[in-house]
Design an enzyme around this catalytic site. Structure first.
Site, PDB file in Angstrom:
ATOM      1  N   HIS A   1      60.718  29.121  40.115  1.00  0.00           N
ATOM      2  CA  HIS A   1      60.086  29.740  38.745  1.00  0.00           C
ATOM      3  C   HIS A   1      61.058  30.282  37.824  1.00  0.00           C
ATOM      4  O   HIS A   1      61.207  30.212  36.709  1.00  0.00           O
ATOM      5  CB  HIS A   1      59.295  30.821  39.212  1.00  0.00           C
ATOM      6  CG  HIS A   1      58.008  30.483  39.837  1.00  0.00           C
ATOM      7  ND1 HIS A   1      57.422  31.049  41.005  1.00  0.00           N
ATOM      8  CD2 HIS A   1      57.253  29.474  39.562  1.00  0.00           C
ATOM      9  CE1 HIS A   1      56.210  30.361  41.236  1.00  0.00           C
ATOM     10  NE2 HIS A   1      56.162  29.614  40.345  1.00  0.00           N
TER      11      HIS A   1
ATOM     12  N   ASP B   1      49.738  29.379  39.225  1.00  0.00           N
ATOM     13  CA  ASP B   1      50.200  30.614  40.331  1.00  0.00           C
ATOM     14  C   ASP B   1      50.876  31.738  39.441  1.00  0.00           C
ATOM     15  O   ASP B   1      50.965  32.667  39.950  1.00  0.00           O
ATOM     16  CB  ASP B   1      51.067  30.214  41.091  1.00  0.00           C
ATOM     17  CG  ASP B   1      52.396  29.526  40.816  1.00  0.00           C
ATOM     18  OD1 ASP B   1      53.175  30.051  40.172  1.00  0.00           O
ATOM     19  OD2 ASP B   1      52.502  28.090  40.939  1.00  0.00           O
TER      20      ASP B   1
ATOM     21  N   ASP C   1      42.588  20.710  30.666  1.00  0.00           N
ATOM     22  CA  ASP C   1      43.540  19.940  30.973  1.00  0.00           C
ATOM     23  C   ASP C   1      44.669  19.889  30.149  1.00  0.00           C
ATOM     24  O   ASP C   1      44.415  19.577  28.783  1.00  0.00           O
ATOM     25  CB  ASP C   1      42.854  18.302  30.737  1.00  0.00           C
ATOM     26  CG  ASP C   1      43.724  17.323  31.017  1.00  0.00           C
ATOM     27  OD1 ASP C   1      44.832  17.330  31.632  1.00  0.00           O
ATOM     28  OD2 ASP C   1      43.238  16.174  31.162  1.00  0.00           O
ATOM     29  N   GLY C   2      45.962  19.928  30.567  1.00  0.00           N
ATOM     30  CA  GLY C   2      47.036  19.944  29.650  1.00  0.00           C
ATOM     31  C   GLY C   2      47.311  18.754  28.927  1.00  0.00           C
ATOM     32  O   GLY C   2      48.084  18.950  27.992  1.00  0.00           O
TER      33      GLY C   2
ATOM     34  N   ASP D   1      54.935  22.753  34.524  1.00  0.00           N
ATOM     35  CA  ASP D   1      54.898  23.099  35.678  1.00  0.00           C
ATOM     36  C   ASP D   1      53.649  22.669  36.691  1.00  0.00           C
ATOM     37  O   ASP D   1      52.739  23.391  37.138  1.00  0.00           O
ATOM     38  CB  ASP D   1      54.849  24.725  35.674  1.00  0.00           C
ATOM     39  CG  ASP D   1      54.999  25.243  37.133  1.00  0.00           C
ATOM     40  OD1 ASP D   1      55.052  24.688  38.120  1.00  0.00           O
ATOM     41  OD2 ASP D   1      54.979  26.586  37.368  1.00  0.00           O
TER      42      ASP D   1
ATOM     43  N   THR E   1      51.852  19.624  39.506  1.00  0.00           N
ATOM     44  CA  THR E   1      51.893  19.199  41.211  1.00  0.00           C
ATOM     45  C   THR E   1      52.726  17.947  40.751  1.00  0.00           C
ATOM     46  O   THR E   1      53.136  17.232  39.727  1.00  0.00           O
ATOM     47  CB  THR E   1      50.306  18.809  41.348  1.00  0.00           C
ATOM     48  OG1 THR E   1      49.478  18.623  40.377  1.00  0.00           O
ATOM     49  CG2 THR E   1      49.833  20.140  41.917  1.00  0.00           C
TER      50      THR E   1
ATOM     51  N   PRO F   1      45.223  14.792  38.860  1.00  0.00           N
ATOM     52  CA  PRO F   1      45.232  15.396  37.396  1.00  0.00           C
ATOM     53  C   PRO F   1      46.613  15.445  36.954  1.00  0.00           C
ATOM     54  O   PRO F   1      46.734  15.365  35.480  1.00  0.00           O
ATOM     55  CB  PRO F   1      44.259  16.672  37.286  1.00  0.00           C
ATOM     56  CG  PRO F   1      44.462  17.228  38.726  1.00  0.00           C
ATOM     57  CD  PRO F   1      44.949  16.070  39.675  1.00  0.00           C
TER      58      PRO F   1
HETATM   59  N1  SAM Z   1      55.531  24.564  41.830  1.00  0.00           N
HETATM   60  C1  SAM Z   1      54.783  23.623  42.008  1.00  0.00           C
HETATM   61  C2  SAM Z   1      55.327  22.064  42.517  1.00  0.00           C
HETATM   62  O1  SAM Z   1      56.245  21.859  41.956  1.00  0.00           O
HETATM   63  O2  SAM Z   1      54.830  21.651  43.620  1.00  0.00           O
HETATM   64  C3  SAM Z   1      53.750  23.668  41.023  1.00  0.00           C
HETATM   65  C4  SAM Z   1      52.926  24.710  41.124  1.00  0.00           C
HETATM   66  S1  SAM Z   1      51.587  24.845  40.181  1.00  0.00           S
HETATM   67  C5  SAM Z   1      50.433  25.334  41.311  1.00  0.00           C
HETATM   68  C6  SAM Z   1      50.840  23.242  39.721  1.00  0.00           C
HETATM   69  C7  SAM Z   1      49.488  23.254  38.940  1.00  0.00           C
HETATM   70  O3  SAM Z   1      49.453  22.072  37.955  1.00  0.00           O
HETATM   71  C8  SAM Z   1      48.251  23.060  39.662  1.00  0.00           C
HETATM   72  O4  SAM Z   1      47.848  24.508  39.792  1.00  0.00           O
HETATM   73  C9  SAM Z   1      47.427  22.270  39.201  1.00  0.00           C
HETATM   74  O5  SAM Z   1      46.029  22.652  39.101  1.00  0.00           O
HETATM   75  C10 SAM Z   1      48.178  21.930  37.824  1.00  0.00           C
HETATM   76  N2  SAM Z   1      47.548  20.849  36.955  1.00  0.00           N
HETATM   77  C11 SAM Z   1      47.803  19.518  37.630  1.00  0.00           C
HETATM   78  N3  SAM Z   1      47.463  18.633  36.587  1.00  0.00           N
HETATM   79  C12 SAM Z   1      47.337  19.275  35.533  1.00  0.00           C
HETATM   80  C13 SAM Z   1      46.650  18.857  34.377  1.00  0.00           C
HETATM   81  N4  SAM Z   1      46.593  17.804  33.886  1.00  0.00           N
HETATM   82  N5  SAM Z   1      46.389  20.170  33.316  1.00  0.00           N
HETATM   83  C14 SAM Z   1      46.962  21.193  33.549  1.00  0.00           C
HETATM   84  N6  SAM Z   1      46.912  21.678  34.967  1.00  0.00           N
HETATM   85  C15 SAM Z   1      47.288  20.685  35.895  1.00  0.00           C
END
Ligand code: SAM
Length: 285
Positions: A66, A90, A141-142, A160, A162, A167
């Site tokens: 972070h 998170d 959706d970002g 930040d 996945t 998604p």
């Molecule tokens: N630190 C983590 C890692 O590298 O594994 C990432 C943590 S954070 C929890 C990742 C977040 O991205 C998830 O909560 C997921 O729902 C979100 N996410 C995935 N695709 C997305 C999108 N298209 N728009 C917004 N959020 C998204």
């Protein structure tokens, strides 16, 4: 040694490795419309959030990730006032961003509201800035948000997300970076988690290529340790619309008016160093 059912294990197929943590118990499990979220109480790393079988964060070592997602980009921008986080449900990155007094507004665009609600419950220490009047939450959706963002309306975008599956797949594309490029003003910066330099070059190198093809003049990868992610060696890649990524407000980083556990001006400088194998690959791009 065979591990019994008291261990949580993440298998990294492409690395040929697995990482395990002894779990005292599973605290929560649910399938949301977007993904399966699990929370474990682990013996050595405290609470652990897992999405679709992949470790997102642990209480013990999330500060590394972070802090490195937030501070290098914010100390590289001349005057970061408007920040957007894509993903980051998170709230750990949001908390780090809001430590910067010059930030006036930070919007977090997370697709899955349940990630944030579970973070509030199981990682309250990451959610201390959620009631800061400068924080805004949008659950959507970002990729879509960035497409519709007003040109030049953002100083720093922090992706930040996945891994590039589900998604998040579209967050690693030239089309998305083009939208980011339009959304940031001159000198604007995008920083995105970019996996392991040791085993994910097939993600990292195309990311540089796509960011540059989208119009960003400079790209640069930061490296840092992250024990709970595959190989333990992680990265974040920055792209800038005009201006250097190697220069940063070093004196201000050294005299920052908040406490960190990992980040400091020397760590920032060191994280910019490029390993030889990576330099050679980048030169071929
Ligand atoms: N630190 C983590 C890692 O590298 O594994 C990432 C943590 S954070 C929890 C990742 C977040 O991205 C998830 O909560 C997921 O729902 C979100 N996410 C995935 N695709 C997305 C999108 N298209 N728009 C917004 N959020 C998204």
């Amino acid at each position: 040694m065979t591990l019994d059912e008291n261990w949580f294990t993440e298998v990294c197929e492409e690395c040929g490795t697995a990482f395990s943590l002894r779990s005292r118990r599973k605290l929560h499990e649910e399938q949301t419309p977007f993904q399966k979220i699990e929370i474990h109480d682990t013996e050595a790393f405290g609470n652990l959030m897992v999405i679709d079988g992949f470790v997102m964060l642990s209480a013990r070592d999330n500060f590394l990730y972070h802090e490195m997602m937030a501070h290098p980009a914010l100390y590289t921008h001349r005057a970061p006032r408007r920040v957007v986080i894509i993903g980051g449900g998170d709230c750990g990155t949001l908390q780090e961003v809001l430590r910067h007094p010059e930030v006036e507004h930070c919007l977090q665009v997370e697709i899955d509201e349940r990630v944030t609600r579970l973070a509030e419950e199981y990682f309250p220490e990451l959610c201390t800035a959620n009631n800061d009047p400068r924080a805004e939450f949008l659950f959507g959706d970002g990729i879509r948000w960035m497409k519709e963002a007003e040109p030049g309306s953002v100083d720093v975008i922090i992706v930040d997300s996945t891994d590039p599956i589900g998604p998040a797949r579209g967050l690693f594309t030239e089309a998305f970076y083009r939208d980011c490029h339009r959304a940031v003003g001159e000198g604007g910066i995008v920083v995105q988690q970019s996996e392991s330099p040791l085993v994910h070059l097939e993600i990292l190198l195309p990311m540089h290529r796509a960011m540059r093809a989208a119009g960003f003049e400079t790209t640069h990868t930061l490296q840092f340790p992250q024990p709970v992610y595959p190989t333990g060696w992680w990265s974040a890649t920055m792209a800038r619309k005009g201006g250097s990524l190697l220069e940063f407000r070093e004196m201000e980083a050294a005299a920052r008016p908040f406490e960190t556990r990992y980040y400091n001006a020397e760590i920032h400088r060191g994280a910019l160093a490029v390993p030889e194998f990576f330099r050679r690959e980048l030169e071929r791009l």
